[in-house]
Design a protein around this motif. Sequence first.
Motif, PDB file in Angstrom:
ATOM      1  N   MET A   1      18.338  29.580 -19.305  1.00  0.00           N
ATOM      2  CA  MET A   1      17.889  28.584 -18.344  1.00  0.00           C
ATOM      3  C   MET A   1      18.833  28.529 -17.145  1.00  0.00           C
ATOM      4  O   MET A   1      18.393  28.547 -16.022  1.00  0.00           O
ATOM      5  CB  MET A   1      17.793  27.230 -19.053  1.00  0.00           C
ATOM      6  CG  MET A   1      17.494  26.089 -18.155  1.00  0.00           C
ATOM      7  SD  MET A   1      15.738  25.981 -17.863  1.00  0.00           S
ATOM      8  CE  MET A   1      15.663  24.465 -16.983  1.00  0.00           C
ATOM      9  N   TRP A   2      20.149  28.464 -17.424  1.00  0.00           N
ATOM     10  CA  TRP A   2      21.113  28.384 -16.324  1.00  0.00           C
ATOM     11  C   TRP A   2      21.141  29.683 -15.534  1.00  0.00           C
ATOM     12  O   TRP A   2      21.346  29.670 -14.320  1.00  0.00           O
ATOM     13  CB  TRP A   2      22.510  28.059 -16.849  1.00  0.00           C
ATOM     14  CG  TRP A   2      22.642  26.618 -17.240  1.00  0.00           C
ATOM     15  CD1 TRP A   2      22.711  26.129 -18.502  1.00  0.00           C
ATOM     16  CD2 TRP A   2      22.697  25.496 -16.368  1.00  0.00           C
ATOM     17  NE1 TRP A   2      22.820  24.765 -18.468  1.00  0.00           N
ATOM     18  CE2 TRP A   2      22.806  24.347 -17.163  1.00  0.00           C
ATOM     19  CE3 TRP A   2      22.648  25.352 -14.995  1.00  0.00           C
ATOM     20  CZ2 TRP A   2      22.874  23.072 -16.632  1.00  0.00           C
ATOM     21  CZ3 TRP A   2      22.715  24.078 -14.455  1.00  0.00           C
ATOM     22  CH2 TRP A   2      22.825  22.957 -15.271  1.00  0.00           C
ATOM     23  N   GLY A   3      20.940  30.809 -16.211  1.00  0.00           N
ATOM     24  CA  GLY A   3      20.930  32.100 -15.533  1.00  0.00           C
ATOM     25  C   GLY A   3      19.795  32.200 -14.530  1.00  0.00           C
ATOM     26  O   GLY A   3      19.970  32.714 -13.420  1.00  0.00           O
ATOM     27  N   LEU A   5      18.284  29.618 -13.030  1.00  0.00           N
ATOM     28  CA  LEU A   5      18.588  28.683 -11.955  1.00  0.00           C
ATOM     29  C   LEU A   5      19.623  29.265 -10.989  1.00  0.00           C
ATOM     30  O   LEU A   5      19.459  29.176  -9.767  1.00  0.00           O
ATOM     31  CB  LEU A   5      19.086  27.356 -12.529  1.00  0.00           C
ATOM     32  CG  LEU A   5      19.368  26.244 -11.522  1.00  0.00           C
ATOM     33  CD1 LEU A   5      18.100  25.849 -10.792  1.00  0.00           C
ATOM     34  CD2 LEU A   5      19.970  25.052 -12.221  1.00  0.00           C
ATOM     35  N   ILE A   6      20.651  29.905 -11.518  1.00  0.00           N
ATOM     36  CA  ILE A   6      21.676  30.523 -10.672  1.00  0.00           C
ATOM     37  C   ILE A   6      21.072  31.677  -9.876  1.00  0.00           C
ATOM     38  O   ILE A   6      21.372  31.846  -8.688  1.00  0.00           O
ATOM     39  CB  ILE A   6      22.875  30.977 -11.521  1.00  0.00           C
ATOM     40  CG1 ILE A   6      23.630  29.750 -12.029  1.00  0.00           C
ATOM     41  CG2 ILE A   6      23.812  31.872 -10.728  1.00  0.00           C
ATOM     42  CD1 ILE A   6      24.711  30.052 -13.036  1.00  0.00           C
ATOM     43  N   SER A   7      20.182  32.467 -10.492  1.00  0.00           N
ATOM     44  CA  SER A   7      19.532  33.566  -9.780  1.00  0.00           C
ATOM     45  C   SER A   7      18.675  33.059  -8.630  1.00  0.00           C
ATOM     46  O   SER A   7      18.695  33.622  -7.533  1.00  0.00           O
ATOM     47  CB  SER A   7      18.670  34.391 -10.732  1.00  0.00           C
ATOM     48  OG  SER A   7      19.451  35.058 -11.668  1.00  0.00           O
ATOM     49  N   GLY A  56      24.917  35.918 -10.509  1.00  0.00           N
ATOM     50  CA  GLY A  56      23.514  35.650 -10.831  1.00  0.00           C
ATOM     51  C   GLY A  56      22.662  36.910 -10.850  1.00  0.00           C
ATOM     52  O   GLY A  56      21.477  36.844 -10.561  1.00  0.00           O
TER      53      GLY A  56
END
Length: 85
Positions: A1-3, A5-7, A56
Amino acid sequence: MWGLLISILMAILIGTIGDALVRNRMPGGLLGAMIAGFAGGWLGSLLLGDWGPVIGGFAVIPAIVGSALFVFLLGLLSQMFRRSV
């Protein structure tokens, strides 16, 4: 999930920087900047490889160069279509 969002945030940032370097108005606001960032990341890694810092999933320097190139080419295409109509 965080990956993911960072991308997405990196794509928006890279697309905005590419747009500012070319001094062209990328249509679509944040969505257009995100598309330019993803396309620039792909184009930059294709042309320059994956060197420099990677955040990211984006090699930052080639992605910025690719994004600027993508926005520049998109601006040329839009001018060409405006003249033909």
